[in-house]
Design an enzyme around this catalytic site. Sequence first.
Site, PDB file in Angstrom:
ATOM      1  N   ASN A  21       0.762  -1.442  -0.025  1.00 15.78           N
ATOM      2  CA  ASN A  21       0.356  -0.187  -0.146  1.00 15.78           C
ATOM      3  C   ASN A  21       1.234   1.437  -0.173  1.00 15.78           C
ATOM      4  O   ASN A  21       1.884   1.549  -0.899  1.00 15.78           O
ATOM      5  CB  ASN A  21      -0.674  -0.278   0.619  1.00 15.78           C
ATOM      6  CG  ASN A  21      -0.947  -0.044   2.236  1.00 15.78           C
ATOM      7  OD1 ASN A  21       0.226  -1.130   3.244  1.00 15.78           O
ATOM      8  ND2 ASN A  21      -0.821   0.925   3.796  1.00 15.78           N
ATOM      9  N   ASP A  22       0.688   1.967   1.195  1.00 10.35           N
ATOM     10  CA  ASP A  22       1.816   3.571   0.318  1.00 10.35           C
ATOM     11  C   ASP A  22       3.041   3.229   0.195  1.00 10.35           C
ATOM     12  O   ASP A  22       3.864   2.581   1.097  1.00 10.35           O
ATOM     13  CB  ASP A  22       1.382   4.246   2.033  1.00 10.35           C
ATOM     14  CG  ASP A  22       0.049   3.895   2.755  1.00 10.35           C
ATOM     15  OD1 ASP A  22      -0.897   3.545   1.813  1.00 10.35           O
ATOM     16  OD2 ASP A  22      -0.087   4.557   4.140  1.00 10.35           O
ATOM     17  N   PHE A  82       5.107   1.415   9.940  1.00  9.71           N
ATOM     18  CA  PHE A  82       3.765   1.787   9.724  1.00  9.71           C
ATOM     19  C   PHE A  82       4.597   3.449   7.887  1.00  9.71           C
ATOM     20  O   PHE A  82       5.454   3.376   8.527  1.00  9.71           O
ATOM     21  CB  PHE A  82       2.996   2.404  10.287  1.00  9.71           C
ATOM     22  CG  PHE A  82       2.272   1.470  10.603  1.00  9.71           C
ATOM     23  CD1 PHE A  82       1.976   0.313  10.946  1.00  9.71           C
ATOM     24  CD2 PHE A  82       0.583   1.794  11.415  1.00  9.71           C
ATOM     25  CE1 PHE A  82       1.152  -1.018  11.101  1.00  9.71           C
ATOM     26  CE2 PHE A  82      -0.396   1.418  11.624  1.00  9.71           C
ATOM     27  CZ  PHE A  82      -0.126  -0.178  11.082  1.00  9.71           C
ATOM     28  N   ARG A 150       0.275   9.199  13.355  1.00  9.48           N
ATOM     29  CA  ARG A 150       0.946   8.881  12.065  1.00  9.48           C
ATOM     30  C   ARG A 150       1.589   9.593  10.782  1.00  9.48           C
ATOM     31  O   ARG A 150       0.684  10.579  10.583  1.00  9.48           O
ATOM     32  CB  ARG A 150       0.294   7.657  11.873  1.00  9.48           C
ATOM     33  CG  ARG A 150      -0.848   7.524  11.407  1.00  9.48           C
ATOM     34  CD  ARG A 150      -1.543   5.996  10.822  1.00  9.48           C
ATOM     35  NE  ARG A 150      -2.962   6.506  10.565  1.00  9.48           N
ATOM     36  CZ  ARG A 150      -3.785   5.949  11.279  1.00  9.48           C
ATOM     37  NH1 ARG A 150      -3.751   6.271  12.840  1.00  9.48           N
ATOM     38  NH2 ARG A 150      -4.575   6.578  10.852  1.00  9.48           N
ATOM     39  N   GLU A 203      -4.944  10.830   6.780  1.00 13.01           N
ATOM     40  CA  GLU A 203      -3.625  10.670   6.931  1.00 13.01           C
ATOM     41  C   GLU A 203      -2.914  11.191   6.193  1.00 13.01           C
ATOM     42  O   GLU A 203      -2.441  11.790   4.566  1.00 13.01           O
ATOM     43  CB  GLU A 203      -4.070   9.103   6.591  1.00 13.01           C
ATOM     44  CG  GLU A 203      -4.211   8.209   7.054  1.00 13.01           C
ATOM     45  CD  GLU A 203      -4.547   6.941   7.144  1.00 13.01           C
ATOM     46  OE1 GLU A 203      -4.788   5.581   8.047  1.00 13.01           O
ATOM     47  OE2 GLU A 203      -5.217   6.422   5.986  1.00 13.01           O
ATOM     48  N   TRP A 296      -9.134   1.718  -0.342  1.00 11.51           N
ATOM     49  CA  TRP A 296      -9.639   1.680   0.344  1.00 11.51           C
ATOM     50  C   TRP A 296     -11.127   0.831   0.714  1.00 11.51           C
ATOM     51  O   TRP A 296     -11.415  -0.484   1.069  1.00 11.51           O
ATOM     52  CB  TRP A 296      -9.439   1.744   1.878  1.00 11.51           C
ATOM     53  CG  TRP A 296      -8.478   2.412   2.342  1.00 11.51           C
ATOM     54  CD1 TRP A 296      -6.740   3.036   2.539  1.00 11.51           C
ATOM     55  CD2 TRP A 296      -6.627   0.633   2.995  1.00 11.51           C
ATOM     56  NE1 TRP A 296      -6.124   2.946   2.699  1.00 11.51           N
ATOM     57  CE2 TRP A 296      -5.281   1.494   3.352  1.00 11.51           C
ATOM     58  CE3 TRP A 296      -7.119  -0.552   2.811  1.00 11.51           C
ATOM     59  CZ2 TRP A 296      -4.549   0.572   3.448  1.00 11.51           C
ATOM     60  CZ3 TRP A 296      -5.810  -0.935   3.993  1.00 11.51           C
ATOM     61  CH2 TRP A 296      -5.214  -0.150   3.884  1.00 11.51           C
TER      62      TRP A 296
END
Length: 526
Positions: A21-22, A82, A150, A203, A296
Amino acid sequence: MGLQDLEHPLVHLTPPHGWLNDPNGLWYDAKDELWHCYFQHNPDSTVWKQPICWGHSVSKDAIIWDYKGLAIVPPDSDGGVFSGSVVVDNRNTSELFDESTDPRQRVVAIWTQDADGIQRQMISYSMDGGYSFKDYAHNPVLDINNSNFRDPKVIWHKETGRWIMVVALSQKFEISIYSSKDLIHWQYESGFAVRGFKGLQYECPGLIKVPLLDANGQEVKDTKDNWVLYISINPGAPQGGSATEYFIGEFDGKVFQPRDNQVRLMDLGKDFYAFQTFYNTPNDKDVIGMAWASNWQYTNQTPTSQYRSCLTMLRKLHLQKLQITPEYSEINLFSAPLWDQDSLVNLAPPKSLTPDAPLLPNHGLNINLDQGEGLLEFTWEWSVQDKLVPKADFCGITMFLKDQETSNQFLSLGFEANSSAFFLDRGNTGSHFTETNPLFTRNLSADLTPYRTFQGTSIYKVHGILDRNILELYFNDGALAATYTFFYLENRPIRWVHMESSVNDVFKIKELRFTELAIKSPSKTY
């Protein structure tokens, strides 16, 4: 990956297997002239599942990616690694390096540890140019005892001679701004809170100075620097699920002040999230970044077998004035794909239609493609006779992309003139996923302003890159962008393009050119 593996895109970064993902820790290595991309990764699962690590790929040309495996992994008892970012500490402000490490490769990663219900900011550093990392002995470097704290993005702010971190207090809807002289001791400066689309959480923020260009591509010497603060939100995006928004403003090293109250989306498609910019781009002024090309809402169910998810191509960004209506203009973020044509080869001469070709109902125009391996670049420009548009309830021009003329599996995209909107229908690809997943929106649209107008005629333009199961579109020289994934029942290249209109005399093709491309060196393409 061989050429017969049509599941993986050719020029979009994917892992060879497992979950992605990211994008994290994007940086350019000036010594070895390499683009480095880290990303959220679990090589042993095709759905999001702990332990999440940082995967790592490098590229010489931002086209062909060489997968290097895991770069940062969590200790067995310490949860996930993360999202975060990378800087090059060439001044050794952290005092983590000695003279043996080239200043151009003093790589420090700043990332979020998710463990025991708390999220903390950690640093790791690399002595070998970013391939392996050692955790800082006195981690964490920032801990406020919060469970949703985060995604730190760090830059060097040369005006104040300090490191600046933006980090999300995700469910408080605040982007916190910190400063540091050494990457280790951080001081809170300000917060940017409860702005724009909030969704359920903020985010993956970022803060970057972006050049302002005039219509000729020359930099405008404004009285103040132009900064862009970007934030990803999920769920709750206007398109559904995930999206990235941005604000234009000024930053003095402490406070980001938006210039207006408008929130803008960086990409109008449904598959663009967690955008991040590269640290240390080659000329130190270009703003270049990439995003996760998924959503998502459905990413854990997409019908790929070996891996899940890819990243977008690199995009170069600038600010430019955009004429929204004849009476109003504003500064807007423009983007363009960054790719090295020297790494690609044309499989056949470009195929095109005759300029000013009219499109009539029941008499479509066709382009037959020859050698397709699944990578297409196209430019499509069309004109609209504005006075004729109201005569039809649906006044549209549509492009159908198929693997063969007789196929009933296709991707359709086009323009509806009454609503001035571009549309995409990804529901006829034959994939059961399209039929069974209610959140994989079939019909999507993006409102467009004309590229230019002339004597009652409006002209629109789109540049497209289609890479097996992802489509990136750039409208009107990058004034808008839209990213979409799609999934055919069988992974076969597109070989037939059909154009048709719903009405007489309204539309003309100014340019339609398709180029079938392949990479020159197919051995490393993840």
